[in-house]
Design an enzyme around this catalytic site. Sequence first.
Site, PDB file in Angstrom:
ATOM      1  N   TYR A   1      -2.492  -9.685  15.976  1.00 31.04           N
ATOM      2  CA  TYR A   1      -2.633  -8.629  15.106  1.00 31.04           C
ATOM      3  C   TYR A   1      -3.846  -8.077  15.015  1.00 31.04           C
ATOM      4  CZ  TYR A   1      -3.355  -6.730  10.360  1.00 31.04           C
ATOM      5  OH  TYR A   1      -3.589  -5.584   9.309  1.00 31.04           O
TER       6      TYR A   1
ATOM      7  N   ASP B   1       0.801  -1.292   0.058  1.00 31.92           N
ATOM      8  CA  ASP B   1       0.032   0.048  -0.093  1.00 31.92           C
ATOM      9  C   ASP B   1       0.765   1.130   0.022  1.00 31.92           C
ATOM     10  OD1 ASP B   1      -1.998  -1.897   0.068  1.00 31.92           O
ATOM     11  OD2 ASP B   1      -2.791  -1.152   2.007  1.00 31.92           O
TER      12      ASP B   1
ATOM     13  N   SER C   1       2.356  -6.777   9.484  1.00 35.75           N
ATOM     14  CA  SER C   1       0.928  -6.972   8.847  1.00 35.75           C
ATOM     15  C   SER C   1       0.556  -8.434   8.408  1.00 35.75           C
ATOM     16  CB  SER C   1       1.020  -6.023   7.421  1.00 35.75           C
ATOM     17  OG  SER C   1       1.903  -6.840   6.580  1.00 35.75           O
TER      18      SER C   1
ATOM     19  N   ARG D   1       1.958  -7.977  -3.127  1.00 33.65           N
ATOM     20  CA  ARG D   1       1.863  -8.899  -2.026  1.00 33.65           C
ATOM     21  C   ARG D   1       3.171  -9.615  -2.065  1.00 33.65           C
ATOM     22  NH1 ARG D   1      -1.564  -7.880   2.281  1.00 33.65           N
ATOM     23  NH2 ARG D   1      -3.633  -9.186   1.972  1.00 33.65           N
TER      24      ARG D   1
ATOM     25  N   GLU E   1      -9.709  -7.451  10.475  1.00 31.60           N
ATOM     26  CA  GLU E   1      -9.719  -8.389  11.284  1.00 31.60           C
ATOM     27  C   GLU E   1     -10.221  -8.484  12.809  1.00 31.60           C
ATOM     28  OE1 GLU E   1      -7.877 -11.664  10.803  1.00 31.60           O
ATOM     29  OE2 GLU E   1      -7.808 -11.305   8.819  1.00 31.60           O
TER      30      GLU E   1
ATOM     31  N   SER F   1      -7.694  -2.575  10.411  1.00 29.68           N
ATOM     32  CA  SER F   1      -7.962  -3.896   9.573  1.00 29.68           C
ATOM     33  C   SER F   1      -9.250  -4.666  10.039  1.00 29.68           C
ATOM     34  CB  SER F   1      -6.844  -5.005  10.080  1.00 29.68           C
ATOM     35  OG  SER F   1      -7.139  -6.280   9.686  1.00 29.68           O
TER      36      SER F   1
ATOM     37  N   LEU G   1       1.113   3.502   7.610  1.00 29.26           N
ATOM     38  CA  LEU G   1       0.673   2.140   6.804  1.00 29.26           C
ATOM     39  C   LEU G   1       1.859   1.151   7.529  1.00 29.26           C
ATOM     40  CD1 LEU G   1       0.312   3.257   3.157  1.00 29.26           C
ATOM     41  CD2 LEU G   1      -1.350   2.924   4.975  1.00 29.26           C
ATOM     42  N   ALA G   2       2.667   1.570   8.256  1.00 30.76           N
ATOM     43  CA  ALA G   2       3.605   0.748   9.011  1.00 30.76           C
ATOM     44  C   ALA G   2       3.151  -0.265   9.771  1.00 30.76           C
ATOM     45  CB  ALA G   2       4.691   1.411   9.293  1.00 30.76           C
ATOM     46  N   ALA G   3       3.571  -1.669   9.769  1.00 30.98           N
ATOM     47  CA  ALA G   3       3.094  -2.658  10.497  1.00 30.98           C
ATOM     48  C   ALA G   3       3.470  -3.811  10.221  1.00 30.98           C
ATOM     49  CB  ALA G   3       1.421  -2.687  10.456  1.00 30.98           C
TER      50      ALA G   3
HETATM   51  P1  NDP Z   1       3.130  -4.468   3.998  1.00 34.66           P
HETATM   52  O1  NDP Z   1       3.456  -5.640   4.984  1.00 34.66           O
HETATM   53  O2  NDP Z   1       3.289  -4.774   2.438  1.00 34.66           O
HETATM   54  O3  NDP Z   1       3.824  -3.118   4.348  1.00 34.66           O
HETATM   55  C1  NDP Z   1       3.879  -2.789   5.607  1.00 34.66           C
HETATM   56  C2  NDP Z   1       5.240  -2.029   5.723  1.00 34.66           C
HETATM   57  O4  NDP Z   1       5.515  -1.737   7.276  1.00 34.66           O
HETATM   58  C3  NDP Z   1       6.443  -2.674   5.327  1.00 34.66           C
HETATM   59  O5  NDP Z   1       6.879  -2.413   4.145  1.00 34.66           O
HETATM   60  C4  NDP Z   1       7.566  -2.205   6.411  1.00 34.66           C
HETATM   61  O6  NDP Z   1       8.490  -1.486   5.670  1.00 34.66           O
HETATM   62  C5  NDP Z   1       6.950  -1.963   7.606  1.00 34.66           C
HETATM   63  N1  NDP Z   1       6.884  -2.759   8.789  1.00 34.66           N
HETATM   64  C6  NDP Z   1       6.900  -4.325   8.567  1.00 34.66           C
HETATM   65  N2  NDP Z   1       7.273  -4.738  10.120  1.00 34.66           N
HETATM   66  C7  NDP Z   1       7.175  -3.534  10.828  1.00 34.66           C
HETATM   67  C8  NDP Z   1       7.540  -3.507  12.060  1.00 34.66           C
HETATM   68  N3  NDP Z   1       7.614  -4.470  13.093  1.00 34.66           N
HETATM   69  N4  NDP Z   1       7.535  -2.312  12.552  1.00 34.66           N
HETATM   70  C9  NDP Z   1       7.586  -1.111  11.815  1.00 34.66           C
HETATM   71  N5  NDP Z   1       7.215  -1.106  10.346  1.00 34.66           N
HETATM   72  C10 NDP Z   1       7.236  -2.396   9.984  1.00 34.66           C
HETATM   73  O7  NDP Z   1       1.648  -4.152   4.156  1.00 34.66           O
HETATM   74  P2  NDP Z   1       0.346  -3.485   3.315  1.00 34.66           P
HETATM   75  O8  NDP Z   1       1.039  -2.619   2.437  1.00 34.66           O
HETATM   76  O9  NDP Z   1      -0.376  -4.697   2.743  1.00 34.66           O
HETATM   77  O10 NDP Z   1      -0.454  -2.883   4.463  1.00 34.66           O
HETATM   78  C11 NDP Z   1      -0.414  -1.481   4.671  1.00 34.66           C
HETATM   79  C12 NDP Z   1      -1.255  -1.335   5.943  1.00 34.66           C
HETATM   80  O11 NDP Z   1      -2.607  -1.755   5.907  1.00 34.66           O
HETATM   81  C13 NDP Z   1      -0.767  -2.175   7.207  1.00 34.66           C
HETATM   82  O12 NDP Z   1      -0.647  -1.431   8.207  1.00 34.66           O
HETATM   83  C14 NDP Z   1      -1.544  -3.293   7.227  1.00 34.66           C
HETATM   84  O13 NDP Z   1      -1.811  -4.176   8.514  1.00 34.66           O
HETATM   85  C15 NDP Z   1      -2.999  -2.736   6.851  1.00 34.66           C
HETATM   86  N6  NDP Z   1      -3.909  -3.769   6.094  1.00 34.66           N
HETATM   87  C16 NDP Z   1      -3.547  -4.405   4.938  1.00 34.66           C
HETATM   88  C17 NDP Z   1      -4.419  -5.169   4.335  1.00 34.66           C
HETATM   89  C18 NDP Z   1      -4.162  -5.758   3.025  1.00 34.66           C
HETATM   90  O14 NDP Z   1      -5.067  -6.558   2.493  1.00 34.66           O
HETATM   91  N7  NDP Z   1      -3.249  -5.523   2.374  1.00 34.66           N
HETATM   92  C19 NDP Z   1      -5.757  -5.465   5.100  1.00 34.66           C
HETATM   93  C20 NDP Z   1      -6.057  -4.847   6.358  1.00 34.66           C
HETATM   94  C21 NDP Z   1      -5.271  -4.028   6.748  1.00 34.66           C
HETATM   95  P3  NDP Z   1       9.930  -1.171   6.075  1.00 34.66           P
HETATM   96  O15 NDP Z   1      10.474  -2.675   6.186  1.00 34.66           O
HETATM   97  O16 NDP Z   1      10.450  -0.678   4.728  1.00 34.66           O
HETATM   98  O17 NDP Z   1      10.026  -0.495   7.517  1.00 34.66           O
END
Ligand code: NDP
Length: 325
Positions: A149, A15, A85, A184, A128, A126, A81-83
Site C-alpha cells: 500500500y 472520506d 485502502s 470507518r 505510510e 498516505s 479517494l478511491a483505493a
Molecule cells: P475507504 O476504504 O473508506 O474508501 C475508499 C473507496 O475506494 C471505497 O469506498 C471503494 O468504493 C473504493 N475502492 C475500494 N477498493 C477499490 C479498488 N480496488 N479499486 C478502486 N476503488 C476501490 O477509504 P477512506 O475513505 O478511509 O480513505 C480515502 C482515501 O484516503 C484512500 O485513498 C485512502 O487510501 C486514503 N487515506 C486514508 C486514510 C485514513 O485514515 N482514512 C489515511 C491515509 C490515506 P466503491 O466500492 O464504491 O468503489
Amino acid sequence: MPSSTAVVFGCTGQDGSLLSRALLEQGFHVVGVSRSSSPNLSTHRALGIAGEVELEAADICDFRAVLELLQRHDPIEIYNLAAQSSVGLSFQQPAKTCESIVTGTVNLLEVARFAEFRGQMFFAGSSEIFGDTQGPADLTSMRDPVSPYAVAKDASLNIVRVYRDAYKLRCVTGILFNHESPYRPATFVTRKIVDGAMRCSKWKSTRLHLGDLSIARDWGWAEDYIEAIQLITRADQLVDQVVCTGRMVTLEYFVDRVFKALSLKWRDYVVQDKSFCRPSDIRCSVGNPEPMARRLGWRAEHTVDQVIDRLVEQALLDEAIGSVK
Ligand code: NDP
C-alpha cells in the site's frame, strides 16, 4: 444559475461520503463514482445524503469510462479517494492494491491531460510512505514505504507531481495521516477496538484479539481532514501537504481510553495475538503540522482524546437507538 460540479472517486468510503456532504453543503452538484452500479450507500444514509449525490459506476482504471464521465459532467474539481485502502490487506492483495492506487492515479491524470482539464484535482496520499518517522514528518523527510500500500501511495505522490510539473495540470496530493470517524469499516483497528470494547461491556466473557499494542500513530478526526483536503485543492499555488495532528499515541493508549470510557479495564479483555501482526509494520508515525498551518492556516481541531471520546459516544448512541428500534 447551474451549480458547479465536483466529481468524487471513492464516494462511498469514509472520506468520500464526508467530502460529498461538505460539497453538497457548499452548493456543488456532486457526482460520486463507485466501481459498483449498486454501491453500498450505508454511510450516505447515515449522513443524510443518500439520493443527493449523482452516482456513476466506473472503474478508475478504465480510460474511456473516465473520459466519458468527465466530458459528460464537466467538473471544476475532481477528488480521487478511491483505493484499496487497508495496509494489512495490501500484503494479501498487492497487485490489486497497486492497480487501484497507481494505475488509477495515472489513468485519471492521463484522461485529464488528454481532455485538457483545467480544474483542480486532489489525490489522497498516505503517511505510510514515510515508514517509521524519525521525528515529525513533512515533505522533506525521508520516505521509506514498508507495505505494498505504501509503495503504491509513494508512486502516486510522485506521478501527481510529474503531471503538475510537466503538463501544468492543477493536481495535488494531500499526504494524510490516520483519520477516524464512526464510518470507518470494521476491518480497521480503531473501529475494531471500539466495537470490541462495546461487546466486552455487554458480554463479560468476550475477548478482543489485537496485534502489537506498542505501535504509535498520529490519529485525527476525519471531518477536520475533509476541510484540509479542500483547502489543499483550492489553494492558488498547489503544493503537496502533510495533513496530521502532530501528536502520536500508542495503540495501547487508544485501547485504554476506549475501555476506560466504558468503565472497563482493557487488560481484563484484550488478548495480544501475534497472528494479527503484519509481515512488516511501522512502529512510530507522526507528522509535522507546521507547514500546513503556515501555508494554509489549517490545524486539526480535534485531539486524539476527543477523537476517541467521539467514537465511543457514537457507538453508545448507535446501541441505544438499536435497542429502542
Ligand atoms: P475507504 O476504504 O473508506 O474508501 C475508499 C473507496 O475506494 C471505497 O469506498 C471503494 O468504493 C473504493 N475502492 C475500494 N477498493 C477499490 C479498488 N480496488 N479499486 C478502486 N476503488 C476501490 O477509504 P477512506 O475513505 O478511509 O480513505 C480515502 C482515501 O484516503 C484512500 O485513498 C485512502 O487510501 C486514503 N487515506 C486514508 C486514510 C485514513 O485514515 N482514512 C489515511 C491515509 C490515506 P466503491 O466500492 O464504491 O468503489
